[in-house]
Design an enzyme around this catalytic site. Structure first.
Site, PDB file in Angstrom:
ATOM      1  N   GLU A 268     -44.060   7.571  -4.073  1.00 42.87           N
ATOM      2  CA  GLU A 268     -42.872   7.705  -3.920  1.00 42.87           C
ATOM      3  C   GLU A 268     -41.669   7.266  -4.848  1.00 42.87           C
ATOM      4  O   GLU A 268     -42.491   6.581  -5.271  1.00 42.87           O
ATOM      5  CB  GLU A 268     -42.437   7.842  -2.359  1.00 42.87           C
ATOM      6  CG  GLU A 268     -40.971   8.522  -2.392  1.00 42.87           C
ATOM      7  CD  GLU A 268     -40.369   7.951  -0.415  1.00 42.87           C
ATOM      8  OE1 GLU A 268     -40.066   8.336  -0.076  1.00 42.87           O
ATOM      9  OE2 GLU A 268     -40.827   6.469  -0.475  1.00 42.87           O
TER      10      GLU A 268
ATOM     11  N   GLU B 256     -42.225   2.807   9.122  1.00 44.54           N
ATOM     12  CA  GLU B 256     -43.373   3.288   8.637  1.00 44.54           C
ATOM     13  C   GLU B 256     -43.707   3.654   9.440  1.00 44.54           C
ATOM     14  O   GLU B 256     -43.546   5.578   9.234  1.00 44.54           O
ATOM     15  CB  GLU B 256     -44.016   2.328   8.131  1.00 44.54           C
ATOM     16  CG  GLU B 256     -43.699   1.067   6.616  1.00 44.54           C
ATOM     17  CD  GLU B 256     -42.770   2.150   5.688  1.00 44.54           C
ATOM     18  OE1 GLU B 256     -42.402   2.887   5.577  1.00 44.54           O
ATOM     19  OE2 GLU B 256     -41.599   1.113   5.671  1.00 44.54           O
TER      20      GLU B 256
HETATM   21 ZN   LIG Z   1     -37.725   4.054   4.692  1.00 45.36          ZN
END
Ligand SMILES: [Zn+2]
Length: 1007
Positions: free
Chosen positions: A206, A384
């Protein structure tokens, strides 16, 4: 093992690949995004990746790979455009979908990595049947460096609706330091005699780094299944998003294996992950709502297993709680959470089924008993895990909407922890987020959450702390005004409708509108999307003025909150308005429940002011914005503030802690910007002197009073009246043992802060600390030192001499000390006021023997930045050693944060100029958003001090000059001069080319 790898190999390949800019016709995206050279055309969609990766992470690090991509054609095209920051060795495109023989891919990749590229190409021509060559419709391959795209020109046009298969054999890099793409980290050796430390290979894809690992359609909306085969040394363990299902030996080298993982569900490329390491795991599991047993493994070094305790307890419960709330089971058969030694500071990545994080975010030392530390630790884990739904199961269509998933994941930190670990008191986090968002928005430079991004660097800028904080409080507001039931049902429907797909905020708002109408929390004429547009597409926030009309009604009026001390407010248009949900209660019948948070009235852009019926008794307090649910500040008339202050003194528990924190934050902020006189805040915090108050509420007041004190001290302002008020407030907020209120606050505890350099207190702490050093403390003293470790050490190091200092210096080097303890010691050392010690602490990073970790450097610099005696030295140190620190951190976002931290207390024109010069020099590297933030923060500090001076001078002048108008004018002129200088500096920034990309005025109020 034979390795044939050299620069010449790369050269041979470079000849074979054409680097060129190719114009490819692009059709517009379905998500309404602009046609951009950085976006992929949507003529082709990926369906499946069969990916073979061979990362060599020890000597001559390199990544060899092969990928088969099955695609379908949406519109006619004679070129395939995908992402790729790799070097293609051979590319083919076939119009078939026969079963893939993975063995050929493995063999090719093996040969390429261990026998050389030419050997691989040789074997390719030997092994490939002639007939397949004829079927290959690829003509040439081009790489576009700017857009990071790979373009395959075809011999023929692709047929709409047909399936094709792209095959690419390629070389890529193992990233050595930036922790992006496929990277390697090595734990620093604490003991030189110890065994050789192996490298760990891992991924961070990411936002746009999957293309560095394999050619792919690297945009979040292009979802496909992925089947990964990973080659590695058999002594290392390989894990990925899915469980492994087979393992075979490599043909070329001994002791290496290919591990194949099960096929993933359809997913975005940025969520792919793998880790190869010698780490070990602790296993647990939980029963999913659909009856499956989900395995959870927590990975670290074996000797650190005891530090997994808290995570081990929390993770299964978090998973269960989220499943229950969403009514949607976790998708994958397992979840691995890996703490990487030597990995970046406080970082965590939510890859589907394989969360990769830094040690500090997964390991919790057993001696860590600071509840705040525990809370921060726990929220990262929840965050998360929440992403396994927000982001992984349903993904944002494009990065412009990233605040949406981040905001929801952040919101659930609170929801989940309040349910499973209320003892952690996560209200404190809510307050911190509010303060961070409001403060940032007050500077009036923040850009709207929903601003579009196209350019690759600006995508990374979207992941800033402010966006997370603001998005989470915005969601908190939505949840309050639609009601809990509608919010929950809405999420359930949202996941059901969009799972394995991409969505954006508009989709969610539409569902929430329906659900809240059904729950009758929103009238049929209102639409969540329309309401939220005013919050996500413009920056800033409203101030709600609450006044009592003579007829007993309450007048509520919204205006944009404006900090008049902020020079950037000149650009701000006062016509900005929001859809503001007003929740309200009063002293006659105080109610703060969830249901009471449903708005009693809305202020809208068209009707910014309304009068509503008040309580019958006009002499009871009114409180607006229950439980900090709305993203706005509230100001009351003087009677309103007085009635609230009286209530707090009488019995503060009638008003919940979150609202008490909010009242304190609002009143001080309104005083700082001169909307209210400081007398109002003195009165409001009076109750703190007598009451047992939550630490986080008290700390809001401490923060604000500290700010006033610091400003006065830094600039030598002598405002006797303000000074006297600060002294009074200090006795309320941090009572010392001498004050009467001592008995009510923290009774029985030692004053470890020693305010106002109280000599008696200092001596007592130094005695205690020396006893601690010499190991002569009583058990009671020992437990006290443990409990107030940071405060006692800080005081001892601030007031102590060489003995205390060298003890701390040596303790900070003790290799057996836990990270949490080291962190506390370094923080305490930053309390020193001695210049030579400050310098010694700063140069610690250069000492090879100490081998200072980036996380330690960050703690030292951040702590010194908050110490008035060290602040300037820390700032100069960072600017002077920028290149060195850049290499040391290898993390541009961290460097930006660091610069913000060391400059944010700057408050003189001189410093502003110096910082400005530095920023100008680093404009490209830093990006406009952070430059805006730094300059605006310092300017606002300078302005505030100037305003205070003007205010003070005015009063003194009136007293001194009497009717001498000439002298009065002269003095006023000198004050104004400084003010104008500041304006010039502001305006010059554009000329200097520093804010070319993002003009401050340009994104305030988008049309
Ligand atoms: Zn995040």
């Amino acid at each position: 093992m034979s390795v044939a790898w050299s620069q010449s190999t790369w050269k041979v390949l470079l000849i074979a690949v054409y680097f060129a800019k190719i114009v490819v016709t692009k059709t517009a995206h379905g998500d309404g995004e602009n046609q951009s050279p950085f976006r992929l055309p949507d003529a082709i969609s990926p369906i499946h990746y069969q990916l073979t990766l061979l990362p060599v992470i020890e000597e001559n690090p390199r990544l060899c790979g092969h990928v088969w991509i099955d695609v379908t054609v949406n519109s006619p095209t004679n070129a395939i455009v995908l992402h790729g920051q790799v070097l293609p060795v051979e590319s083919v495109v076939y119009a078939d979908s026969e079963v893939i023989d993975n063995e050929v891919s493995r063999m090719l990749v093996e040969r390429m990595c261990f026998s050389g590229v030419l050997d691989a190409l040789d074997s390719l021509s030997d092994d490939k049947p002639k007939s397949r060559d004829d079927k290959d419709i690829a003509q040439s391959v081009h790489l576009d460096e700017d857009s990071e795209q790979m373009i395959i020109i075809l011999k023929e046009e692709l047929i709409v609706g047909a399936f094709y298969r792209i095959g690419i054999l390629y070389l890529a890099e193992i990233n050595d330091g930036d922790n992006i793409g496929f990277f390697r980290v090595q734990k620093k050796q604490e003991d030189n005699n110890c065994c050789r430390q192996r490298w760990i290979g891992s991924t961070q894809l990411e936002a746009t780094h999957a293309r560095k690992v394999f050619p792919c359609f690297d945009e979040p909306a292009f979802k496909a299944t992925i089947e990964l085969t990973l080659g590695h040394d058999s002594k290392l363990r390989a894990i990925s998003n899915m469980p492994s299902n087979s393992s075979t030996s490599l043909k070329t080298v001994d002791d290496w294996v290919w591990t194949t993982f099960e096929k993933t569900p359809v997913m975005s490329t940025y969520l792919l992950a793998c880790v190869i390491s010698e780490l070990e795991y602790l296993e647990t599991s939980y029963l999913s709502i659909n009856g499956r047993n989900i395995t959870i493994r927590l990975w670290t070094e074996k000797q650190k297993f005891s530090q997994l305790d808290l995570a081990y307890r929390l993770v299964p419960t978090i998973m269960e709680t989220l499943e229950d709330y969403f009514g949607i089971p976790y998708t994958l058969p397992k979840l691995d959470m890996v703490s990487l030694p030597g990995y970046d500071l406080a970082r965590a990545m939510e890859n589907w089924g394989l969360i990769v994080q830094s040690e500090s975010t997964l390991l919790q030392e057993s001696d860590a008993n600071d509840p705040m530390e525990k809370a921060i630790f726990a929220i990262t884990i929840v965050h998360e895990i929440a992403h396994q739904w927000f982001g992984n199961l349903v993904t944002s269509r494009w990065w412009s909407d990233i605040w949406f998933n981040e905001g929801l994941a952040t919101l659930f930190e609170n929801i989940v922890l309040n349910e499973i670990a209320p003892e952690l008191g996560v209200d404190v986090i809510t307050v911190l987020f509010f303060q961070q968002a409001l403060f940032h928005d007050t500077l009036n430079l923040s850009i709207p959450l929903n601003y579009p991004v196209e350019l690759l660097p600006t995508i990374e800028h979207k992941f800033d702390g402010f966006a997370y904080a603001k998005a989470s409080v915005i969601f908190r507001m939505v949840k309050s005004f639609v009601g809990d039931e509608a919010f929950k049902n809405g999420l359930h429907r949202y996941f059901n409708q969009f799972q394995f797909k991409a969505a954006n905020s508009t989709d969610f708002w539409a569902i929430l509108t329906q659900e809240s109408r059904r729950a009758c929390t929103l009238s049929p004429r209102k639409h969540v999307g329309r309401i939220m547009k005013t919050w996500t597409e413009q920056s800033g926030y409203p101030l709600i003025q609450v006044d009592r009309n003579p007829n007993g009604t309450i007048q509520l009026t919204q205006t944009p909150f404006i900090d008049s001390s902020n020079p950037l407010t000149d650009n701000f248009t006062e016509t900005v308005a929001w859809w503001v949900p007003i929740s309200m209660t009063n002293g006659a019948d105080p109610k703060f429940s969830l249901d009471d948070r449903i708005p009693v009235v809305w202020l809208t852009p068209k009707v910014p002011s309304v009068a509503i019926k008040g309580p019958d008794d006009t002499n009871v307090w009114i409180l607006v914005n229950l439980q900090y649910s709305g993203y706005y500040r509230v100001n009351y008339d003087r009677l309103g503030w007085e009635l609230l202050s009286e209530q707090l003194i009488r019995d503060h528990t009638v008003i919940p802690p979150l609202n008490r924190a909010q009242l304190i934050d609002d009143v001080f902020t309104l005083c700082h910007v001169k909307t209210l006189p400081y007398e109002v805040s003195v009165r409001l915090v009076e109750y703190l002197g007598r009451a047992e108050e939550e630490n986080f509420v008290r700390s809001v007041a401490v923060g604000h009073v500290g700010r006033i004190k610091q400003m006065m001290a830094l600039q030598g302002i002598h405002d006797e009246k303000l000074d006297a008020m600060v002294k009074v407030m200090m006795t309320y907020i941090v009572p010392t043992q001498n004050t009467e209120s001592r008995n009510h606050y923290n009774s029985g505890q030692l004053d470890v802060h020693c305010h106002n350099d109280d000599k008696l207190c200092v001596d007592r702490i130094l005695d205690l600390f020396r006893g601690y050093i010499n190991d002569t403390v009583t058990p009671a003293q020992s437990s006290l030192t443990k409990k107030h470790f940071e405060d006692i050490w800080c005081t001892a190091l601030r007031y102590g001499g060489p003995l205390e200092w060298s003890y701390a210096w040596n303790s900070s080097r003790d290799s057996s000390a836990t990270l949490s303890k080291k962190r506390k010691i370094l923080k305490a050392m930053a309390c020193t006021t001695d210049t030579s010690r400050i310098k010694q602490l700063l140069s610690r990073v250069f000492l090879p023997k100490i081998n200072q970790e980036p996380i330690e450097t960050s703690i030292i610099l951040n702590s010194l930045a908050e110490n008035p005696s060290a602040r300037l030295l820390a700032m100069k140190f960072v600017m002077l050693n920028w290149a060195f620190l850049n290499k040391h951190f290898r993390n541009p976002p961290r460097m930006r944060d660091l610069l913000v931290a060391v400059t944010r207390r700057s408050s003189s024109l001189n410093e502003l100029e110096k910082v400005n010069e530095f920023l100008e020099d680093k404009a490209n590297e830093l990006g406009p958003a952070v430059i805006d933030l730094i300059v605006a923060t310092i300017s606002s500090n300078v302005r505030q001090i100037e305003l205070q001076k003007i205010h003070l001078k005015y009063h003194t002048l009136i007293g001194e000059t009497g009717n001498d108008l000439t002298r009065l004018e002269e003095n006023v002129a000198s004050v104004l001069q400084t003010s104008q200088l500041l304006n010039c500096l502001e305006n010059d920034r554009n000329v200097a080319g520093m804010i070319v990309l993002l003009p401050i005025g340009g994104h305030k109020t988008p049309k």
